[in-house]
Every structure is written in structure tokens, then in C-alpha cells.
Design an enzyme around this catalytic site. Sequence first.
Site, PDB file in Angstrom:
ATOM      1  CB  CYS A  84      -1.033   0.061   1.267  1.00 38.88           C
ATOM      2  SG  CYS A  84      -2.014  -1.310   1.135  1.00 38.88           S
ATOM      3  CG  HIS A 337      -5.475   2.660   0.129  1.00 39.22           C
ATOM      4  ND1 HIS A 337      -4.602   3.338  -0.331  1.00 39.22           N
ATOM      5  CD2 HIS A 337      -4.871   1.566   0.783  1.00 39.22           C
ATOM      6  CE1 HIS A 337      -3.250   2.749  -0.029  1.00 39.22           C
ATOM      7  NE2 HIS A 337      -3.721   1.538   0.680  1.00 39.22           N
TER       8      HIS A 337
HETATM    9  N1  COA Z   1     -16.622   4.564   4.704  1.00 41.70           N
HETATM   10  C1  COA Z   1     -17.919   5.279   4.595  1.00 41.70           C
HETATM   11  N2  COA Z   1     -18.749   5.001   3.584  1.00 41.70           N
HETATM   12  C2  COA Z   1     -18.632   3.794   2.845  1.00 41.70           C
HETATM   13  C3  COA Z   1     -17.604   3.116   2.947  1.00 41.70           C
HETATM   14  C4  COA Z   1     -16.389   3.513   3.905  1.00 41.70           C
HETATM   15  N3  COA Z   1     -15.422   2.745   4.093  1.00 41.70           N
HETATM   16  N4  COA Z   1     -17.788   2.022   2.207  1.00 41.70           N
HETATM   17  C5  COA Z   1     -18.881   2.255   1.642  1.00 41.70           C
HETATM   18  N5  COA Z   1     -19.571   3.118   2.123  1.00 41.70           N
HETATM   19  C6  COA Z   1     -20.866   3.624   1.552  1.00 41.70           C
HETATM   20  C7  COA Z   1     -20.978   3.654   0.199  1.00 41.70           C
HETATM   21  O1  COA Z   1     -20.902   5.011  -0.263  1.00 41.70           O
HETATM   22  C8  COA Z   1     -22.492   3.239   0.324  1.00 41.70           C
HETATM   23  O2  COA Z   1     -23.415   4.346   0.503  1.00 41.70           O
HETATM   24  P1  COA Z   1     -24.663   4.553  -0.335  1.00 41.70           P
HETATM   25  O3  COA Z   1     -25.461   3.359   0.128  1.00 41.70           O
HETATM   26  O4  COA Z   1     -25.323   5.909   0.375  1.00 41.70           O
HETATM   27  O5  COA Z   1     -24.480   4.575  -1.585  1.00 41.70           O
HETATM   28  C9  COA Z   1     -22.455   2.425   1.204  1.00 41.70           C
HETATM   29  O6  COA Z   1     -21.858   2.440   2.204  1.00 41.70           O
HETATM   30  C10 COA Z   1     -22.408   0.828   0.769  1.00 41.70           C
HETATM   31  O7  COA Z   1     -21.525   0.749  -0.379  1.00 41.70           O
HETATM   32  P2  COA Z   1     -20.673  -0.543  -0.756  1.00 41.70           P
HETATM   33  O8  COA Z   1     -19.693  -0.177  -1.968  1.00 41.70           O
HETATM   34  O9  COA Z   1     -21.769  -1.370  -1.248  1.00 41.70           O
HETATM   35  O10 COA Z   1     -19.802  -1.095   0.439  1.00 41.70           O
HETATM   36  P3  COA Z   1     -19.467  -2.378   0.661  1.00 41.70           P
HETATM   37  O11 COA Z   1     -20.220  -3.194   1.829  1.00 41.70           O
HETATM   38  O12 COA Z   1     -19.056  -3.047  -0.426  1.00 41.70           O
HETATM   39  O13 COA Z   1     -17.831  -2.028   1.592  1.00 41.70           O
HETATM   40  C11 COA Z   1     -16.444  -2.060   3.065  1.00 41.70           C
HETATM   41  C12 COA Z   1     -17.864  -1.583   2.550  1.00 41.70           C
HETATM   42  C13 COA Z   1     -16.193  -1.459   4.574  1.00 41.70           C
HETATM   43  C14 COA Z   1     -16.281  -3.563   3.112  1.00 41.70           C
HETATM   44  C15 COA Z   1     -15.355  -1.533   2.222  1.00 41.70           C
HETATM   45  O14 COA Z   1     -15.241  -0.132   2.213  1.00 41.70           O
HETATM   46  C16 COA Z   1     -13.858  -2.028   2.689  1.00 41.70           C
HETATM   47  O15 COA Z   1     -13.564  -3.298   2.588  1.00 41.70           O
HETATM   48  N6  COA Z   1     -13.218  -1.121   2.949  1.00 41.70           N
HETATM   49  C17 COA Z   1     -11.777  -1.507   3.634  1.00 41.70           C
HETATM   50  C18 COA Z   1     -10.859  -1.254   2.365  1.00 41.70           C
HETATM   51  C19 COA Z   1      -9.441  -2.071   2.560  1.00 41.70           C
HETATM   52  O16 COA Z   1      -9.336  -3.163   3.105  1.00 41.70           O
HETATM   53  N7  COA Z   1      -8.373  -1.419   2.153  1.00 41.70           N
HETATM   54  C20 COA Z   1      -6.999  -1.889   2.502  1.00 41.70           C
HETATM   55  C21 COA Z   1      -6.687  -1.069   3.505  1.00 41.70           C
HETATM   56  S1  COA Z   1      -5.037  -1.735   4.107  1.00 41.70           S
END
Ligand code: COA
Length: 393
Positions: A84, A337
Site C-alpha cells: 500500500c 485507497h
Molecule cells: N466509509 C464510508 N462509507 C462507505 C464506506 C466506507 N469505508 N464503504 C462504503 N460506504 C458507503 C457507500 O458510499 C454506500 O453508501 P450509499 O448506500 O449511500 O451509496 C454504502 O456505504 C455501501 O457501499 P458499498 O460499496 O456497497 O460498500 P461495501 O459493503 O461493498 O464495502 C467495506 C464496505 C467497509 C467492506 C469496504 O469499504 C472495505 O472493505 N473497506 C476497506 C478497504 C481495505 O481493506 N483497504 C485496504 C487497507 S489496508
Amino acid sequence: MASKGIKDRVAIIGMGCTPFGEHWDKGIDDLLIDAAYEAYASAGIDPEDVDAYWLGTMGSFSGLTLSTPLKIPYRPVTRVENFCATGSESLRQACYAVASGAYDIAMAIGVEKLKDSGYSGLVVGTAPNDGTLGSITPPASFSLLAPAYFKKYGLDADKGKDVISRIAWKNHRNGARNPKAQFRKEVPIETIKNSPKVADPLGIMDCSGVSDGSAAAIVVRAEDAHKYRKDPIYIKALSFIAGPGDGPMSTEYDFTTFPEVVASAKDAYAQAGIRNPRQEISMAEVHDCFTPTELVLYEDMGFSPRGTAWRDVMEGFFDLEGKLPVNPDGGLKSFGHPIGASGLRMMYEMWLQLRGEAGPRQIDNPRIGLTHNLGGAPGRCVSFVSVVGREVG
Ligand code: COA
């Protein structure tokens, strides 16, 4: 520590950054073109003026990923990857290349397009191993920091959740002031606290999002910078550390620190001549992949003494109006990210802030900025720290 650094020998003379988010209408080529051409225009140069390129991306291979869409006329293009911290690694290589005298003008550029994967979250290919490495998701591995920190410093689960929720609240508040962020709304603290659980105690609102984006920087030797613009920014330190990776197997490792971050911050401060980071650093962009990561980073980088960062969080020390604003652009929390782009997106905020161009989130008179980019997981990671400033000396 072996690195001598290149303090004040390299300057950034132009940067570009696409909006981060869901770019269903654009491919990697389009994102690279957008970021690169914004950077060329910002530096006031033509594409032919750039002697060499470093491309950071995890998901695409070889220099052709960049040379084809940019139609680069037979120049060296090196593709780099370092988990990352990939975007920061491309900047480090470009800076060292101009500092060495091998090239006069270099571009560091990073890109990733994650939304096309069709999966929610980050898709991590698990390499075959001997069975000693766990295979858990990023939210699950970083969630281990929270209970460890809360227990060590005497916070009950509710108080601890208040602290990490406030970090997300701060970053969303900053992101709401940033037209290039993925999420541009303030989020009430109760919504954050009660967001659906992803890996207890982390809810969705404790996680960075998943997004597409690209960012680019153009660097030259410091003595040449004023040929291009009157207000370049100067590289004070670039430190990159890869740890031995034995944390998850070690009985000593307690999940309340990233030893790699401690080492890279120490190295960067030595290069930049920083003795008291809490006092001397005006602002920082740090790798807030998950809220407890940011909490632990405050202490690993010496912004707060051990065991006290949670108090600083609650007292607003890291807020936009606080003594040491952290993630003024909204951080990974508001930007998502896209791996190869994030480190350069952090530097883009330094570029804007140090030159007074950050608009509604402008910090009052910043002089020294820090970016921190982490790759891997607690106990087994790589860490990058840069220090930049608006003046030589
Ligand atoms: N923070 C704030 N809002 C978020 C979000 C986040 N991290 N992720 C999604 N949303 C919101 C979207 O905008 C959407 O809103 P809406 O319904 O008003 O349009 C809703 O939540 C659902 O979005 P979706 O894309 O279906 O979310 P998801 O369930 O597929 O993903 C997580 C949510 C938390 C699983 C995903 O963001 C994730 O895995 N994040 C971590 C990424 C990661 O691991 N990065 C590596 C770092 S080392």
C-alpha cells in the site's frame, strides 16, 4: 541507521490528482492521462520535457501501462510496487534519480482502479506459503489493534469506540471540504459509532473506502526549481523501511505499535533534522486505512507520548483547527485507497497546503508537512515517511 537522505536537494514543481471515487466511465489510461496532464500544466512544462518516469501500481504491470496512454517518446518508465506504500515508493525513486544527477526532470505517478474488481473490499491474492501466515482480510487484521490498545491503556470498549469514532468523524469532516474526495459529507459521530460491523469493533465507518484514482508529481533538483516556479516545495526526508515480518508469530508483539513505522519516522526525522515532531511538524497525512491504525500511528511517529494519543484525539489536537492537523484532506477515510495513488495523493495535499491553495480546509501558515504510507498488516509491514517543507533550510 544507514540512510543519509537528500535534504533540500530535490523539489516538487508540479502535481496533479484526479478526483478519487467510482470512475465507471474511465479506465486506468484515462486516470493516468488526467493526473499526468494536470501535473505537466501545474509545472508549466511539456510532456517531452520529462526525462524519466516512475509508475506505482499494484494491479498493472510494466512501464507500458504508462508509456502507452501517455505516448511517451522512448523514455525510461519503471513500474514499482511496495504494497500500500506503492505511490510513495514511486516518489522516492524519482527523487533519488534526479538527486543523483542521472536525470533533470522526473515524474512519479501512481494509479489503481479497484472498483472494477466486482468485489467489495480489497481483493488480496494469498500467495502459497508454509501455513504460518494467517489469511485474514485487512479490516480483520487491523481490527486487532483496537482491543490491544484499549486494554493496554485502560479504556473500556465503549470509551475506546468513542475515540476511534472521533478519528473517523474528523477525517470525514475534513473530506467534506475537499472536492476531490470520494466521500464528501460530514458524518455524525453516532452514525459512525453504530455503523454495521465489519470486523468487531470496526464498523463500515472505521474503514477506508474502495476507490479509483491517480496522482502525479514532477521533481527536479532544488537548484533548478525556480526556473519553473517561484513556490516549489522541498523534500526534507524520504524514509522507507521493510520489517522482518515476524510480528504475528512473535510472543513479544502486542499489536499496539508498528515497529516499522517507529523506525521509518526515526530515520526521516534524522534526515530532516526534526527533534520534536509534536512541536515542529505543521500537519501530516497518515495512513488511516482503519481508525485504530491512525490512533497507533500518532504514538509511533512521536506526535503523542505512548498511551496518550487517545486523549489528544478527544481534545481535538489533530483536528483541522488543532495544533497538529492530521489528514486535512480527509485521508484514506474520505478518499478510499487506490493503492498506487494514495501516497502521491497525500503529497498532493502537502503541495496545496504548503502553498496556501487548500481552500476551505487551509491550515494557518504550515511550514513543515509529513506524509506516512503503510503497506501490509500489524506486525508484518513496510512503512514510508516523508518530510517536506516550503523553504530550504
Ligand atoms: N466509509 C464510508 N462509507 C462507505 C464506506 C466506507 N469505508 N464503504 C462504503 N460506504 C458507503 C457507500 O458510499 C454506500 O453508501 P450509499 O448506500 O449511500 O451509496 C454504502 O456505504 C455501501 O457501499 P458499498 O460499496 O456497497 O460498500 P461495501 O459493503 O461493498 O464495502 C467495506 C464496505 C467497509 C467492506 C469496504 O469499504 C472495505 O472493505 N473497506 C476497506 C478497504 C481495505 O481493506 N483497504 C485496504 C487497507 S489496508
